[in-house]
Design an enzyme around this catalytic site. Sequence first.
Site, PDB file in Angstrom:
ATOM      1  CG  ASP A  43      -1.666   1.177   1.506  1.00 33.83           C
ATOM      2  OD1 ASP A  43      -2.213   1.440   0.457  1.00 33.83           O
ATOM      3  OD2 ASP A  43      -1.960   1.663   2.690  1.00 33.83           O
ATOM      4  CG  ASP A  91      -1.804   7.457   0.763  1.00 37.06           C
ATOM      5  OD1 ASP A  91      -0.934   8.135   0.403  1.00 37.06           O
ATOM      6  OD2 ASP A  91      -3.006   7.298   0.003  1.00 37.06           O
ATOM      7  CG  ASP A 127      -2.395   2.405   6.305  1.00 36.13           C
ATOM      8  OD1 ASP A 127      -2.410   2.217   5.344  1.00 36.13           O
ATOM      9  OD2 ASP A 127      -3.196   3.428   7.072  1.00 36.13           O
TER      10      ASP A 127
HETATM   11 MG    MG Z   1      -2.817   3.205   3.404  1.00 39.24          MG
END
Ligand code: MG
Length: 174
Positions: free
Chosen positions: A7, A9, A133
Site C-alpha cells: 500500500d 499511504d 495500514d
Molecule cells: Mg494506506
Amino acid sequence: MKRIAIDMDEVMADFNLKIIDLVNREYQGNVTLDEFNGKKLTQIRPHLNDQVREHIIASNFFRDLPVMKDSQQVIEELSRTYEIFITTAAMEFPSSFTAKYEWLKEHFGFLKDMNFVFCGDKSIIHADYLIDDNSRHFTRFQGQGLLFTSPHNIYETGCVRVNNWLEVRDYFLG
Ligand SMILES: [Mg+2]
C-alpha cells in the site's frame, strides 16, 4: 518469485505528517500526532473535514508526501528476491492518479510502471503478502496480510503486525 503487494499511504508515504502540518498551518487546528492514536483524521477535528477534504482531492496533494523512513532501501532490497506490486486504493481520490504516479517515479524509480496497481477494492489483488495500514483490506485477501503500524491502527489486534520498514526487512529477509 513470491509476490508482495504494498500500500502507499501511511506505508510508503507519510500522509499523516502532511495532514497535521496542513491543519495546523492553515486552520490553527493544534493537532498532534498522539491524537491520531486509534482514530481517523475525520474523528479528530470533524469541523474541518470539508476543508481538509478539499485539499486532499486537489490534484497535487499526494505529489509531495514525505517518504516513510527506510522504505526505499528495504523495498529495493526486497525487489531482488520478491516480485513487488504497489497497490493503492486510488479510487477514493481519483484526482490523485498523476500525483501518485509521479511520486512513485521520483522516489521508487527502480520499480516498473507495470507493477503499479491503482485499484478500488483490494480483494482483487492476487499476491502472497499484502502490507497495508488498513486491516479491512485483509478480510477477503487470499494471502498473508501484514498490518503496517500507523497511529490509527495501534489498538488493533489479531493481525500480523510490522511496526516499521526495518521490521518488514526482518520478516522477509530474516
Ligand atoms: Mg494506506
